[in-house]
Design an enzyme around this catalytic site. Structure first.
Site, PDB file in Angstrom:
ATOM      1  N   LYS A  31       0.861  -1.184   0.000  1.00  0.00           N
ATOM      2  CA  LYS A  31       0.000   0.000   0.000  1.00  0.00           C
ATOM      3  C   LYS A  31       0.900   1.237   0.000  1.00  0.00           C
ATOM      4  O   LYS A  31       1.569   1.533   0.984  1.00  0.00           O
ATOM      5  CB  LYS A  31      -0.924   0.015   1.216  1.00  0.00           C
ATOM      6  CG  LYS A  31      -1.927   1.164   1.175  1.00  0.00           C
ATOM      7  CD  LYS A  31      -2.843   1.141   2.382  1.00  0.00           C
ATOM      8  CE  LYS A  31      -3.914   2.225   2.267  1.00  0.00           C
ATOM      9  NZ  LYS A  31      -3.329   3.585   2.162  1.00  0.00           N
ATOM     10  N   TRP A  32       0.903   1.933  -1.106  1.00  0.00           N
ATOM     11  CA  TRP A  32       1.803   3.064  -1.299  1.00  0.00           C
ATOM     12  C   TRP A  32       1.267   4.298  -0.589  1.00  0.00           C
ATOM     13  O   TRP A  32       0.057   4.545  -0.552  1.00  0.00           O
ATOM     14  CB  TRP A  32       1.997   3.336  -2.786  1.00  0.00           C
ATOM     15  CG  TRP A  32       2.641   2.167  -3.449  1.00  0.00           C
ATOM     16  CD1 TRP A  32       2.028   1.065  -3.981  1.00  0.00           C
ATOM     17  CD2 TRP A  32       4.046   1.946  -3.575  1.00  0.00           C
ATOM     18  NE1 TRP A  32       2.969   0.178  -4.440  1.00  0.00           N
ATOM     19  CE2 TRP A  32       4.208   0.699  -4.207  1.00  0.00           C
ATOM     20  CE3 TRP A  32       5.167   2.692  -3.241  1.00  0.00           C
ATOM     21  CZ2 TRP A  32       5.469   0.168  -4.497  1.00  0.00           C
ATOM     22  CZ3 TRP A  32       6.421   2.183  -3.525  1.00  0.00           C
ATOM     23  CH2 TRP A  32       6.559   0.927  -4.141  1.00  0.00           C
TER      24      TRP A  32
END
Length: 363
Positions: A31-32
């Site tokens: 999850k950036w």
């Protein structure tokens, strides 16, 4: 621009869950921690749009250039804009790019260039892929985006939940925000929470240092809006964030409950900051920045005598990354004992390895 999928497009969303699912049928990816961004390319025309469909193109000219050089000539991608300093993502540096001055944008594009990591493919050439399952969209991405050296990247994925759990523990050290799980058989559905997000969750004991009133508060019905939180560092109380999620009934109760702690600003640990007119690196309360122009940021100072436990997900510098959630009062804690040393420090991790460059590899 003429593509099979045209803007505006609202991206597919995720709902929060407690842990990585272990049943079959999921694809997992990091999850950036950046700006969600839909990228549309039709030849030399490139458009970047935000999660709420607002234009981002003018703020990231270096990403536009990279898209023309590295991406398929006609495509629509879902991904994330990010800025990396060394081995970590730096969200605060990314935020600086949303600025009205073109000269500032150009300077920052050269000094702290942004990258783009793609994690879904909505269209390629003349074909829309939104109705195809994610497994097919991912396979198509791997064919056309594999081996990108940056600043455009293809996110890595795995179908192994054990590996996803390992990523969850390791990748935070590079500034990532958790893990996303996508159903392999699901089409791309705009603005629907079809994915799962697994984020870090921690607790800390913090000092209540003040409050702001709710926007609906009136003299006849005063309501607390948010609590201002602090932690001690070297004997000084530093502003660490806010807690703000309360029911209307609880807002009224808290306002009444805290009146006994109200004190003059001159007697408060943060009284020395009232002279500042712009936000400083510590983001002290009651000060202005270009993100808060026109907002009333005044606060009611409280004697720092009460301790509460809050839930938070991550730190950004010396502050909570997002609004902290009130859990309970801690009358057993001495305020001066609430310092930064209690906060869990993620193990450092090389961002280049996650992006599959400098000796790493895409999965």
């Amino acid at each position: 621009m003429e593509l099979p999928v045209m803007p505006p497009v609202k991206p597919m969303l995720a709902k929060a869950v407690k842990g990585v699912p272990h049943e079959d049928g999921w694809s997992f990816e990091p999850k950036w921690d950046g700006f969600r961004c839909l990228l549309f390319r039709d030849g030399d025309e490139v458009e970047l749009t935000s999660r709420n469909t607002k234009p981002l193109t003018r703020y990231f000219p270096e990403v536009v250039v990279a898209a023309r050089e590295q991406l398929p000539e006609r495509c629509v991608l879902d991904g994330e804009l990010f800025v990396a300093i060394g081995d970590r993502l730096e969200f605060e540096v990314l935020q600086e790019r949303i600025h009205p001055a073109a000269s500032r944008i150009s300077r920052l594009a050269a000094e702290t260039p942004a990258g783009y990591v793609a994690f879904d493919l909505l269209a390629l050439g003349d074909d829309s892929l939104v109705d195809r399952p994610f497994s097919e969209r991912r396979a198509a991405m791997e064919q056309v985006l594999a081996g990108l050296p940056g600043p455009c990247h293809l996110t890595r994925t795995t179908t192994d939940p054990a590996e996803a759990e390992q990523w969850f523990e390791q990748f935070e050290g590079a500034g990532l925000d958790g893990v996303i799980a996508k159903p392999l058989d699901a089409p791309y559905r705009e603005n629907l929470r079809s994915m799962l997000k697994i984020k870090h969750e921690r607790t800390a004991d913090v000092v209540l240092a003040g409050y702001r009133e709710h926007k609906t508060s009136t003299p006849e019905k005063p309501l607390l809006g948010s609590m201002l939180l602090g932690l001690y560092d070297g004997g000084k109380l530093q502003h660490v964030g806010v807690s703000a999620s309360f029911t209307e009934k609880r807002r009224a109760e808290l306002w009444q409950e805290l009146q006994a702690l109200v004190c003059p600003i001159e007697e408060h640990p943060w009284g020395e900051w009232t002279e500042f007119l712009v936000a400083n690196p510590g983001r002290v309360p009651g000060t202005q920045s270009r993100w808060s122009q026109g907002k009333d940021l005044s606060f009611t100072p409280l004697r720092p005598e009460r301790v509460l436990e809050v839930k938070y997900d991550a730190m950004e510098g010396r502050r909570f990354r997002h609004t902290a959630h009130f859990k309970r009062w801690r009358p057993d804690r001495d305020p001066e004992s609430c310092g930064y040393e209690q906060l869990e420090q993620p193990v450092s991790y090389d961002l280049a390895r996650i992006l599959g460059i400098e000796g790493g590899g895409s999965r």
